[in-house]
Design an enzyme around this catalytic site. Sequence first.
Site, PDB file in Angstrom:
ATOM      1  N   SER A 163       0.856  -1.178   0.000  1.00 17.11           N
ATOM      2  CA  SER A 163       0.000   0.000   0.000  1.00 17.11           C
ATOM      3  C   SER A 163       0.888   1.222   0.000  1.00 17.11           C
ATOM      4  O   SER A 163       2.058   1.152   0.414  1.00 17.11           O
ATOM      5  CB  SER A 163      -0.889   0.011   1.250  1.00 17.11           C
ATOM      6  OG  SER A 163      -1.528   1.259   1.426  1.00 17.11           O
TER       7      SER A 163
ATOM      8  N   TYR B 297      -2.541  -0.864  10.321  1.00 15.60           N
ATOM      9  CA  TYR B 297      -2.355  -0.952   8.873  1.00 15.60           C
ATOM     10  C   TYR B 297      -1.026  -0.335   8.464  1.00 15.60           C
ATOM     11  O   TYR B 297      -0.265  -0.915   7.683  1.00 15.60           O
ATOM     12  CB  TYR B 297      -3.515  -0.243   8.165  1.00 15.60           C
ATOM     13  CG  TYR B 297      -3.620  -0.548   6.688  1.00 15.60           C
ATOM     14  CD1 TYR B 297      -4.103  -1.787   6.261  1.00 15.60           C
ATOM     15  CD2 TYR B 297      -3.267   0.391   5.725  1.00 15.60           C
ATOM     16  CE1 TYR B 297      -4.217  -2.073   4.906  1.00 15.60           C
ATOM     17  CE2 TYR B 297      -3.374   0.111   4.372  1.00 15.60           C
ATOM     18  CZ  TYR B 297      -3.853  -1.128   3.974  1.00 15.60           C
ATOM     19  OH  TYR B 297      -3.957  -1.410   2.630  1.00 15.60           O
TER      20      TYR B 297
ATOM     21  N   LYS C 135       1.926  -2.633   6.863  1.00 21.67           N
ATOM     22  CA  LYS C 135       2.233  -2.434   5.446  1.00 21.67           C
ATOM     23  C   LYS C 135       3.674  -1.959   5.258  1.00 21.67           C
ATOM     24  O   LYS C 135       4.323  -2.309   4.267  1.00 21.67           O
ATOM     25  CB  LYS C 135       1.245  -1.458   4.808  1.00 21.67           C
ATOM     26  CG  LYS C 135      -0.155  -2.041   4.624  1.00 21.67           C
ATOM     27  CD  LYS C 135      -0.125  -3.283   3.736  1.00 21.67           C
ATOM     28  CE  LYS C 135      -1.525  -3.826   3.482  1.00 21.67           C
ATOM     29  NZ  LYS C 135      -1.505  -5.021   2.589  1.00 21.67           N
TER      30      LYS C 135
END
Length: 265
Positions: free
Chosen positions: A132, A145, A149
């Site tokens: 991402s 997150y 990531k």
Amino acid sequence: MVATAVVTGAAHGIGAALTARLAAEGLRVVAADVDGDALTDVAGTTGATPVTADVGTVAGVEALVAAAHDALGEVDVWFGNAGIDRIGGLDSSEDDWRAVHDVNVMAHVRTARLLVPRWLERGSGRYVVTASAAGLLTMLGSPTYSVTKHGAVALAEWLSVTYRHRGIVSQAICPQGVRTRMLENASGLAGLLSRDSARTPEEVADLAVEALADDRFLVLPHPEVAGYYEARAHDSDRWLGGMNRLQRKLEDAGVLAGPGTGASV
């Protein structure tokens, strides 16, 4: 020549689009997901071999790799596309941290442990991480997150620097907003994630397949991310200050909760 592929998180979004595009290119594909019903639909329309598996567990990864070798013989490229999020702050639970870390980081580690020795023996293999832009920059409102990531990108980098001279290619796909269920569930953050226009899963899949031909490490569906990444590296304090201003703006607008609460509203 790439003739076989595995796609995790294949029942929806980018994974489903990747499965369809790879199959259309003539590859034999194993499509994996925890959502068996949706996976059956994807397999039915693409001709992929469906394997219901939870890559967030050691047993799930081991079963999937074994099933992939049974179905394909050799795995030329593995698309580690499965990913999850738990919106929250520092108060995110231990269970949330563990779940996100298992899928977004450890699934790649566990898979690479099983694939890399075999790839080294034959002198070729390719691991593609769907990371991402959050893995290059950050994601406001979601430390789970952002951190995982970054970890996914770091592992892909490590694989590249360690094994590229022995025929193993590692790549990281780092989009911003993509029109998937994750974006739909992002609530007030959807506008932020789509500031440079959300791409479709099919557009991301097209770029991912095109990148198989040139071995580039970073695959950026949003080219603007390269500029943000460069600005972050050039002047980290300035970039962090700008992100903090955006954080405060979103707090004032009620999109993000303030410090100490951690949850989005």
